[in-house]
Enzyme design. Structure first.
Site, mmCIF file in Angstrom:
data_model
loop_
_atom_site.group_PDB
_atom_site.id
_atom_site.type_symbol
_atom_site.label_atom_id
_atom_site.label_comp_id
_atom_site.label_asym_id
_atom_site.label_seq_id
_atom_site.Cartn_x
_atom_site.Cartn_y
_atom_site.Cartn_z
ATOM 1 N N GLN A 1 -0.476 7.530 16.865
ATOM 2 C CA GLN A 1 -0.217 7.765 15.447
ATOM 3 C C GLN A 1 -0.368 9.235 15.091
ATOM 4 O O GLN A 1 0.348 9.760 14.236
ATOM 5 C CB GLN A 1 -1.154 6.913 14.589
ATOM 6 C CG GLN A 1 -0.932 5.423 14.742
ATOM 7 C CD GLN A 1 0.515 5.013 14.508
ATOM 8 O OE1 GLN A 1 1.058 5.185 13.429
ATOM 9 N NE2 GLN A 1 1.154 4.473 15.538
ATOM 10 N N HIS B 1 2.708 11.630 15.039
ATOM 11 C CA HIS B 1 3.712 11.594 13.970
ATOM 12 C C HIS B 1 3.714 12.873 13.144
ATOM 13 O O HIS B 1 4.772 13.390 12.779
ATOM 14 C CB HIS B 1 3.444 10.422 13.022
ATOM 15 C CG HIS B 1 3.973 9.116 13.488
ATOM 16 N ND1 HIS B 1 5.277 8.734 13.316
ATOM 17 C CD2 HIS B 1 3.361 8.081 14.106
ATOM 18 C CE1 HIS B 1 5.470 7.528 13.814
ATOM 19 N NE2 HIS B 1 4.303 7.103 14.298
ATOM 20 N N GLU C 1 -2.961 1.320 6.901
ATOM 21 C CA GLU C 1 -1.561 0.945 7.133
ATOM 22 C C GLU C 1 -1.485 0.065 8.385
ATOM 23 O O GLU C 1 -0.905 -1.022 8.365
ATOM 24 C CB GLU C 1 -0.733 2.222 7.329
ATOM 25 C CG GLU C 1 0.720 1.945 7.675
ATOM 26 C CD GLU C 1 1.447 3.197 8.116
ATOM 27 O OE1 GLU C 1 2.691 3.196 8.080
ATOM 28 O OE2 GLU C 1 0.793 4.187 8.507
ATOM 29 N N HIS C 2 -2.033 0.557 9.486
ATOM 30 C CA HIS C 2 -2.114 -0.203 10.738
ATOM 31 C C HIS C 2 -3.588 -0.418 11.079
ATOM 32 O O HIS C 2 -4.345 0.547 11.137
ATOM 33 C CB HIS C 2 -1.475 0.555 11.899
ATOM 34 C CG HIS C 2 -0.092 1.065 11.646
ATOM 35 N ND1 HIS C 2 0.160 2.372 11.263
ATOM 36 C CD2 HIS C 2 1.101 0.446 11.731
ATOM 37 C CE1 HIS C 2 1.468 2.530 11.137
ATOM 38 N NE2 HIS C 2 2.060 1.382 11.400
ATOM 39 N N ASP D 1 5.805 -0.881 15.765
ATOM 40 C CA ASP D 1 6.731 0.175 15.383
ATOM 41 C C ASP D 1 8.163 -0.142 15.806
ATOM 42 O O ASP D 1 9.113 0.365 15.202
ATOM 43 C CB ASP D 1 6.310 1.507 16.014
ATOM 44 C CG ASP D 1 5.120 2.129 15.309
ATOM 45 O OD1 ASP D 1 4.842 1.762 14.159
ATOM 46 O OD2 ASP D 1 4.466 3.004 15.923
ATOM 47 N N HIS E 1 9.226 -19.333 -34.497
ATOM 48 C CA HIS E 1 9.268 -19.907 -33.156
ATOM 49 C C HIS E 1 9.255 -21.439 -33.243
ATOM 50 O O HIS E 1 10.045 -22.119 -32.568
ATOM 51 C CB HIS E 1 8.065 -19.438 -32.335
ATOM 52 C CG HIS E 1 8.199 -18.058 -31.775
ATOM 53 N ND1 HIS E 1 8.362 -16.953 -32.557
ATOM 54 C CD2 HIS E 1 8.192 -17.607 -30.483
ATOM 55 C CE1 HIS E 1 8.442 -15.879 -31.795
ATOM 56 N NE2 HIS E 1 8.348 -16.250 -30.530
#
Length: 445
Positions: A275, A278, A344-345, A378, A437
């Protein structure tokens, strides 16, 4: 200087709020990036394709001739795609399609009383804008994740945007184009960053002959924008939310690993680095109750960081404030830490990993056991890799079929069914000071 910092929470009884403050986070957040993206969005809204070309020249170093990629270029990219890579993309798309088909909701009909019926319909939005990053890395896999989920949902209009590349004549990456063509996407734009979000939200008119002429409609506004990106893409999505829908705030990537002494330190180090490669702002976090594992992982991080292709980027990410090894008393405290982090992961590499995973409340995606690395998700797991970051997994889900669908309730009553509830309806209407109403129901009887 250590390759990664440590945070020692052992012996501390922290509340959830205190845990959230203690865990590592990037110093640049979405709020801080908002001021930078607002003038970009305004420029795109006001000048359309002219602004898109100027912004591409400024941020991507190339001025595209074609903002919308010609059909011939899409076909050529697919024709030139390496057969092995094509087979890999087809495998990924097939598994993602299987996984997402299982997410399709079913229509239901509920008869709340005789003649009183409420039906639940699920309807795909008409048009979506799908963002595929293309900065430090290129992501044909994100084409698969975005496009297949939208196709399974039944979306009719799909548009993809990805940054123009200097080494591809101002067009997006050739493999990204090939992936679009492989999946049947015909509308692709050489637009990146916050400006792509602006184009999808507001639409854009042409400025040159390549756009069909000045003032010609180049891109029609979409209903929903999805896809991952850097902090500026995420800030832009937040800024236009309400004008259009968005999937979630899928910004710079992050991984958290909850591991005990039984975990393989080389596996853990490899996954943290996967990771970190990235982006220099990527977050890699290990939470463990084993000092021995922490030491062994740090040793392997040094070795792997030196040997990997993007070593400078990896070292920057591991050494940033967003990454750390967090020491805890036991797996139970570790579980509280990763739940507060809402990664996230999230990888679970502990004894009884599956049982621990079932207790996690906040994570974009959970990877269970030694043989389920994040990189599987991924690409070819069949799940989706477009996931909420920055703690948004506390309240957001990853991209899926439901990201592109909305529910519509259909109410149908007979005269008799209306008559049976008119008295309580009138009572409620009068209590709220809205007698018309009640009169609307009484007028029918």
């Amino acid at each position: 200087m250590p390759v990664i910092s440590r945070i020692d929470l052992r012996g501390l009884a922290l509340t959830t709020a205190e845990l959230r403050r203690a865990i590592p986070r990037a110093t640049l957040d979405v709020e801080a990036a908002t001021g930078a993206v607002e003038p970009i969005l305004a420029d795109v809204r006001g000048r359309g394709a002219a602004a898109l070309r100027d912004l591409a020249e400024r941020f991507d170093g190339v001025r595209p001739v074609h903002v919308r990629v010609p059909a011939a270029e899409l076909a050529a990219a697919l024709e030139g795609l390496d057969p092995t890579l094509r087979a890999a993309l087809e495998l990924a798309a097939g598994r993602v399609r299987q996984g997402h088909t299982a997410q399709l909701p079913t229509a239901t009909t509920t008869e709340v009383a005789p003649g009183a019926q409420v039906r639940q319909r699920w309807v795909p939005v008409r048009r979506v804008g799908l963002y595929v990053p293309g900065g430090l890395a290129l992501y044909p896999s994100s084409v698969v994740m975005n496009v297949v989920a939208a196709q399974v949902a039944g979306v009719e209009g799909l548009a993809v945007a990805s940054p123009p590349q200097k080494d591809n004549g101002g067009l997006p990456d050739a493999t990204v184009l090939a992936a679009c063509a492989l999946l049947g996407v015909e509308e692709v734009y050489a637009v990146g960053g916050a400006q792509a979000v602006g184009m999808f939200a507001y639409g854009a008119v042409g400025s040159e002959e390549a756009d069909g002429g000045a003032g010609a409609e180049l891109c029609v506004p979409v209903d929903i924008i999805t896809g991952p990106g850097n902090i500026y893409v995420t800030a832009a999505k937040r800024a236009v939310r309400g004008i259009v829908g968005i999937d979630s705030e899928a910004g710079t990537t992050e991984i958290a690993i909850l591991a005990d002494s039984g975990a393989d330190p080389d596996h853990v180090a490899a996954d943290l680095i996967s990771q970190a490669e990235h982006d220099p702002n990527a977050a890699s976090v290990l939470v463990t109750d084993s000092l021995g594992l922490a030491d062994a992982v740090e040793t392997r991080l040094v070795e792997r960081a030196e040997a990997t292709r993007h070593s400078d980027r990896v070292r920057a990410a591991l050494g940033g404030p967003q990454s750390a090894i967090v020491l805890v008393d036991d797996v139970e405290q570790g579980l509280a830490v990763v739940d507060a982090y809402a990664a996230e992961h999230l990888e679970i590499q502990t004894a009884d990993a599956a049982a621990i995973a079932e207790r996690v409340r906040s994570a974009g995606a959970i990877f269970v056991g030694a043989y389920s690395p994040v990189s599987l998700g991924d690409y070819v797991a069949g799940s989706n890799h477009i996931l909420p970051t920055g703690g948004c997994a506390h309240f957001s889900s990853g991209l899926g079929v439901m990201s592109f669908m909305k529910s519509v309730q259909v109410i149908e009553y007979t005269r008799e069914a209306l008559a049976a509830v008119t008295e309580p309806l009138v009572a409620l209407a009068n209590a709220e000071g809205l007698p018309a109403h009640g009169e609307a129901a009484q007028a029918r009887l």
